[in-house]
Scaffold this active site. Structure first.
Site, PDB file in Angstrom:
ATOM      1  CE  LYS A 188     -13.353  -1.669   0.612  1.00 25.96           C
ATOM      2  NZ  LYS A 188     -12.590  -1.545   1.851  1.00 25.96           N
ATOM      3  CE  LYS A 230      -6.615  -7.282  -1.559  1.00 29.82           C
ATOM      4  NZ  LYS A 230      -7.191  -6.856  -0.280  1.00 29.82           N
ATOM      5  CE  LYS A 273      -4.391  -1.732   1.473  1.00 29.74           C
ATOM      6  NZ  LYS A 273      -5.621  -1.546   2.204  1.00 29.74           N
TER       7      LYS A 273
HETATM    8  N1  AQP Z   1     -10.104  -9.970  -3.043  1.00 28.55           N
HETATM    9  C1  AQP Z   1     -10.513 -10.392  -1.863  1.00 28.55           C
HETATM   10  N2  AQP Z   1     -10.868 -11.688  -1.667  1.00 28.55           N
HETATM   11  C2  AQP Z   1     -11.305 -12.116  -0.455  1.00 28.55           C
HETATM   12  N3  AQP Z   1     -11.431 -11.303   0.624  1.00 28.55           N
HETATM   13  C3  AQP Z   1     -11.098 -10.012   0.467  1.00 28.55           C
HETATM   14  N4  AQP Z   1     -11.113  -8.949   1.310  1.00 28.55           N
HETATM   15  C4  AQP Z   1     -10.673  -7.843   0.668  1.00 28.55           C
HETATM   16  N5  AQP Z   1     -10.370  -8.141  -0.608  1.00 28.55           N
HETATM   17  C5  AQP Z   1     -10.621  -9.484  -0.767  1.00 28.55           C
HETATM   18  C6  AQP Z   1     -11.554  -9.034   2.697  1.00 28.55           C
HETATM   19  O1  AQP Z   1     -12.569  -8.059   2.903  1.00 28.55           O
HETATM   20  C7  AQP Z   1     -12.497  -7.607   4.261  1.00 28.55           C
HETATM   21  C8  AQP Z   1     -12.564  -6.125   4.320  1.00 28.55           C
HETATM   22  O2  AQP Z   1     -11.455  -5.554   3.699  1.00 28.55           O
HETATM   23  P1  AQP Z   1     -11.114  -4.030   3.965  1.00 28.55           P
HETATM   24  O3  AQP Z   1     -11.994  -3.146   3.205  1.00 28.55           O
HETATM   25  O4  AQP Z   1     -11.079  -3.731   5.403  1.00 28.55           O
HETATM   26  O5  AQP Z   1      -9.658  -3.885   3.455  1.00 28.55           O
HETATM   27  P2  AQP Z   1      -8.874  -4.484   2.292  1.00 28.55           P
HETATM   28  O6  AQP Z   1      -8.514  -5.900   2.558  1.00 28.55           O
HETATM   29  O7  AQP Z   1      -7.746  -3.554   2.138  1.00 28.55           O
HETATM   30  O8  AQP Z   1      -9.903  -4.435   1.051  1.00 28.55           O
HETATM   31  P3  AQP Z   1      -9.562  -3.964  -0.406  1.00 28.55           P
HETATM   32  O9  AQP Z   1     -10.747  -4.074  -1.258  1.00 28.55           O
HETATM   33  O10 AQP Z   1      -8.339  -4.644  -0.905  1.00 28.55           O
HETATM   34  O11 AQP Z   1      -9.316  -2.435  -0.205  1.00 28.55           O
HETATM   35  P4  AQP Z   1      -8.118  -1.566  -0.692  1.00 28.55           P
HETATM   36  O12 AQP Z   1      -8.178  -1.586  -2.172  1.00 28.55           O
HETATM   37  O13 AQP Z   1      -8.452  -0.232  -0.096  1.00 28.55           O
HETATM   38  O14 AQP Z   1      -6.907  -2.199  -0.166  1.00 28.55           O
HETATM   39  C9  AQP Z   1     -11.227  -8.201   4.857  1.00 28.55           C
HETATM   40  O15 AQP Z   1     -11.585  -9.318   5.650  1.00 28.55           O
HETATM   41  C10 AQP Z   1     -10.446  -8.645   3.667  1.00 28.55           C
HETATM   42  O16 AQP Z   1      -9.633  -9.765   3.956  1.00 28.55           O
END
Ligand code: AQP
Length: 343
Positions: A209, A206, A122
């Site tokens: 968002k 992955k 990140k």
């Molecule tokens: N691709 C994924 N597959 C399975 N689980 C996922 N999670 C995120 N992406 C995947 C799970 O969703 C929960 C919430 O995630 P979060 O919003 O707190 O943070 P994150 O993991 O950083 O989600 P993103 O979408 O990847 O956001 P950005 O792009 O901002 O980094 C967690 O349980 C996570 O494991």
């Protein structure tokens, strides 16, 4: 002298998890996390928060943040969380999280945080410009979990390393403050075919968002046409689907679509392949689109309905925060006593 195993935690089982209000929720968040919350709430006391303190580790527009929190709360409710059963609340409304995080900042070691791969991903090439909060994010996450003495944490696979750190912090706190079994060493619940949903444009990345391509993910608020179009455009290869899961090795995009189908259908990759072996993506993608629309369509409709009454969401979150504090405050009071603080 013999090394003795640490005294295990003997308190009640509790579930905790959260999602950041930092953008539109997607299928990965749904399959990796949300779908499990609704199920687990009926098995153990369950605390589900909206992680607004985590979200500001990268810039968030203050005028939009409360609405983003409501959006995640609407997603929780639309995917089956029941505020009469689970405790649903905004992280920033329970100050015990941040207060415990400070104490944990003094328990965690720099070397432990230096190993966190999510910070490396990140912060990118310019880590000196990343916020200090982004670096200590996993410490706050440990506090989120342990302030409720949660024993089980439903998350996607990307969070496994952070959960390992939580266990290290819990163990070191119990040891350093001579409080055997005070904090549990929580278990991540990552099992299932939706544990790591990959981008629709790149089977090695992955679903996220923050991916600049909206076609890389299915958002929870996408309508039927958008879902079908994104699946139609999803990257694949020219081979037909194989008979066994091993046949998907080296075909990350194909593997991802099969895993998504299995997770949505509540089946296994082997069962999906038994049904579709020998067929190409021209036949498989429309079936996947129909399945995705049949599950995601009602969720997005319910989210829209809930968002039309923000007052109701606010009432649920305010009540949830009061309830959460009933568990968090006594833990923090015990911790302060163990640490030797005033009051
Ligand atoms: N691709 C994924 N597959 C399975 N689980 C996922 N999670 C995120 N992406 C995947 C799970 O969703 C929960 C919430 O995630 P979060 O919003 O707190 O943070 P994150 O993991 O950083 O989600 P993103 O979408 O990847 O956001 P950005 O792009 O901002 O980094 C967690 O349980 C996570 O494991």
């Amino acid at each position: 002298m013999t090394d003795q195993a640490p005294t295990p935690y003997a308190g009640p089982k509790r579930v905790l998890s959260g999602v950041q209000p930092s953008g539109d929720l997607h299928l990965g968040n749904y399959l990796g996390a949300l779908v499990k919350f609704a199920r687990l709430q009926h098995e153990q006391p369950t605390f589900i928060f909206v992680a607004d303190q985590h979200a500001i580790t990268v810039w968030q527009d203050p005028k939009k943040l409360k609405d983003q929190v409501r959006e995640i709360a609407a997603a929780y409710l639309a995917t089956g969380l029941d505020p009469a059963v689970a405790t649903i609340f905004p992280q920033s409304a329970v100050p015990e999280h941040a207060e415990l995080a400070w104490i944990f900042n003094c328990v965690a070691r720099l070397g432990w945080l230096d190993r966190m791969t999510q910070f490396k991903e990140k912060s990118g090439k310019h880590k000196e410009r990343a916020s200090v909060g982004l670096y200590t994010y996993p410490v706050l996450q440990a506090a989120d979990i342990l302030v409720y003495k949660a024993t089980h944490v439903p998350v996607g696979e990307d969070q496994k390393q952070h959960l390992e750190l939580t266990r290290d912090i819990a163990g070191k706190f119990n040891h350093d403050y001579d409080a055997p079994g005070f904090f549990p060493l929580p278990d991540p619940l990552t099992q299932g075919p939706g544990a790591r949903v990959m981008s629709l444009r790149d089977g090695a990345a992955k679903m996220s968002k923050s991916d600049p391509s909206d076609n890389s993910r299915i958002n929870l608020i996408d309508d039927a046409d958008a879902i079908a179009q994104k699946i139609r455009k999803a990257k694949t290869d020219a081979e037909p689907l194989p008979e066994t899961a091993e046949g998907l090795d080296g075909r990350p995009e194909a593997k991802n679509l099969v895993a998504i189908y299995a997770a949505l259908a509540g089946s296994t990759e082997a069962e999906v392949l038994a049904e579709f072996a020998g067929q190409g993506f021209g036949a498989f993608k429309p079936k996947l689109a129909d399945l995705a629309v049949s599950i995601m369509g009602p969720i997005s409709a319910e989210m829209r309905r809930l968002k039309s009454d923000p007052g109701e969401i606010d009432r649920i979150l305010t009540k949830g925060a009061e309830k959460a504090r009933e568990t968090a405050a006594p833990t923090l009071a015990e911790v302060k006593k163990l640490v030797g603080f005033w009051g």
